[in-house]
Design an enzyme around this catalytic site. Sequence first.
Site, PDB file in Angstrom:
ATOM      1  CB  CYS A   1     -10.725  22.400  19.786  1.00 15.98           C
ATOM      2  SG  CYS A   1     -11.383  24.013  18.737  1.00 15.98           S
ATOM      3  CD  GLU A   2      -8.665  16.463  20.103  1.00 18.02           C
ATOM      4  OE1 GLU A   2      -7.573  15.550  20.763  1.00 18.02           O
ATOM      5  OE2 GLU A   2      -9.795  15.560  19.819  1.00 18.02           O
TER       6      GLU A   2
ATOM      7  CE1 TYR B   1      -3.060   2.298   5.164  1.00 16.56           C
ATOM      8  CE2 TYR B   1      -0.465   2.789   4.713  1.00 16.56           C
ATOM      9  CZ  TYR B   1      -1.727   1.877   4.718  1.00 16.56           C
ATOM     10  OH  TYR B   1      -1.467   0.579   4.369  1.00 16.56           O
TER      11      TYR B   1
ATOM     12  CE1 TYR C   1      -0.934   4.441  13.601  1.00 14.01           C
ATOM     13  CE2 TYR C   1      -0.993   6.052  11.777  1.00 14.01           C
ATOM     14  CZ  TYR C   1      -1.472   4.989  12.345  1.00 14.01           C
ATOM     15  OH  TYR C   1      -2.361   4.155  11.676  1.00 14.01           O
TER      16      TYR C   1
ATOM     17  NE  ARG D   1       1.045   7.565   8.243  1.00 12.23           N
ATOM     18  CZ  ARG D   1       2.337   7.526   8.793  1.00 12.23           C
ATOM     19  NH1 ARG D   1       2.937   8.810   8.364  1.00 12.23           N
ATOM     20  NH2 ARG D   1       3.168   6.487   9.244  1.00 12.23           N
TER      21      ARG D   1
ATOM     22  N   GLY E   1       0.728  -1.049   0.035  1.00 13.88           N
ATOM     23  CA  GLY E   1      -0.193  -0.008   0.014  1.00 13.88           C
ATOM     24  C   GLY E   1       0.944   1.065  -0.096  1.00 13.88           C
TER      25      GLY E   1
HETATM   26  N1  LLP Z   1      -2.084  -6.333   3.815  1.00 10.79           N
HETATM   27  C1  LLP Z   1      -2.700  -6.129   5.030  1.00 10.79           C
HETATM   28  C2  LLP Z   1      -3.643  -7.318   5.231  1.00 10.79           C
HETATM   29  C3  LLP Z   1      -2.764  -4.890   5.531  1.00 10.79           C
HETATM   30  O1  LLP Z   1      -3.236  -5.112   6.657  1.00 10.79           O
HETATM   31  C4  LLP Z   1      -2.038  -3.849   5.227  1.00 10.79           C
HETATM   32  C5  LLP Z   1      -1.914  -2.637   6.056  1.00 10.79           C
HETATM   33  C6  LLP Z   1      -1.707  -4.064   3.974  1.00 10.79           C
HETATM   34  C7  LLP Z   1      -1.474  -5.151   3.209  1.00 10.79           C
HETATM   35  C8  LLP Z   1      -0.532  -2.705   3.437  1.00 10.79           C
HETATM   36  O2  LLP Z   1       0.498  -2.500   4.186  1.00 10.79           O
HETATM   37  P1  LLP Z   1       1.319  -1.368   3.695  1.00 10.79           P
HETATM   38  O3  LLP Z   1       2.199  -1.823   2.454  1.00 10.79           O
HETATM   39  O4  LLP Z   1       0.657   0.003   3.325  1.00 10.79           O
HETATM   40  O5  LLP Z   1       2.287  -1.147   4.750  1.00 10.79           O
HETATM   41  N2  LLP Z   1      -2.530   3.779   8.989  1.00 10.79           N
HETATM   42  C9  LLP Z   1      -1.115   3.203   9.251  1.00 10.79           C
HETATM   43  C10 LLP Z   1      -1.030   2.171   8.486  1.00 10.79           C
HETATM   44  C11 LLP Z   1      -2.001   0.972   8.698  1.00 10.79           C
HETATM   45  C12 LLP Z   1      -1.604  -0.479   7.875  1.00 10.79           C
HETATM   46  C13 LLP Z   1      -2.822  -1.359   7.928  1.00 10.79           C
HETATM   47  N3  LLP Z   1      -2.684  -2.460   7.316  1.00 10.79           N
HETATM   48  C14 LLP Z   1      -0.242   4.388   8.958  1.00 10.79           C
HETATM   49  O6  LLP Z   1      -0.642   5.511   8.639  1.00 10.79           O
HETATM   50  O7  LLP Z   1       0.791   4.241   9.033  1.00 10.79           O
END
Ligand code: LLP
Length: 418
Positions: A346-347, A374, A319, A315, A278
């Site tokens: 307001c945070e 994200y 995080y 983010r 992703g």
């Molecule tokens: N496959 C599954 C089953 C997943 O749960 C995820 C991400 C991906 C693939 C893709 O992962 P990537 O290649 O994007 O690392 N909101 C967070 C990241 C949450 C990821 C959740 N799952 C952030 O902003 O860092």
Amino acid sequence: MSGFPSFNYRNGRLCGESVELDRIAREFGTPCYIYSRAALTAAYREFDAAFGARDHLVCYAVKANSNLAILNLFARLGSGFDIVSGGELQRVLKAGGDPKKVVFSGVGKRPEEMRAALDAGILCFNVESGAELRVLNQVAGEMNKIAPVSLRVNPDVDARTHPYISTGLKENKFGIPFDEAESLYASSHEFSNVRVAGLDCHIGSQLTELDPFIESCEKMLGLLDRLEAQGLQIDHLDLGGGLGIRYSGENPPLVREYVDVLCAGIGQRRQRILIEPGRALVGNAGILLTRVEYLKHTPHRDFAIVDAAMNDLMRPALYDAYHEILPVNAKDDISAKTYQVVGPVCETGDFLGHDRNLALRQGDLLAIMSAGAYGMSMSSNYNTRPRAAEVMVDGDHVHLVRERESIEQLTAGEKILP
Ligand code: LLP
């Protein structure tokens, strides 16, 4: 150079491909997400090409950024998709994605979502528990269909990333415990409306080292060999997503290095490899453009109050994530200060960057970098803030790919008591 492909300075002005960002601010307003078609295309091609002749499918993780224009762009390049909801399935279909290249992940699939995916004829359900397998078998039975499945196995590997986005440890909610996977596979023949298609794992996100990938890949291959020895036919191995990107100082593995490691592990085995990237496909292909509303100087700190906020890009608040913040028009006539770049929400947690050295005037534009993944997909309407517009630059063209939300849209579904 900005250090971010497709977003570079020309004559002191930051551009997206060949388009000056202040032109985008004038035409579409701020805050505004800006994506680069060239960067998205290059990122997809880099993954695809790294596999060479080896049978593979890149399944873009839709949750990272689900704008239809981005999904459509990847679909045109031949991408598959990793979805986690019925809503994401509808988006993929609407964007022209091929359902036969869709895998469906997630711990809490509902029967109606399973039905929609069976109707569409997806490639595989990544099943995360015995209970889910039973429900899927029943739903498929009612529809007179056979559901293709992989079990998502939790390999108990430390991804060494932020705890909120680490998924492959035994204490996480994800996947089937490694030691239970074999017996659940062995019992799959009892489920007459599912067919074993593959084996799946995903250990976390924003991984900046290869070792956790190698470790989980080795564990999964050991399991794969044992399952085959028991006579199960496994057609594909889905190794999930998770490859990290550079936000500032990180040095994540190159795509080629990452893919080489996976391919080397699988060796001469006949299985097709699936991956679900992703962030690595979209993260550095997008930025968030924002305008400085006010500069506020207190005895303790200097604040740059901008028109983007935690509802637009969550983010940093969620995080403590670091995003580079660059001036759109470089200035040398005023001196830089150390600013807290904050939004209007307001945070106290509503910040986009702490302690940034910037030379600023009220009204200046800033680019929050690495916001393609994200960002918009996690945005909200907190403080009744309409969601930002999204545009795609393509050479010297700019396309609006999502209109800025209106307040009317926000309240459209709400009703006052009679
Ligand atoms: N496959 C599954 C089953 C997943 O749960 C995820 C991400 C991906 C693939 C893709 O992962 P990537 O290649 O994007 O690392 N909101 C967070 C990241 C949450 C990821 C959740 N799952 C952030 O902003 O860092």
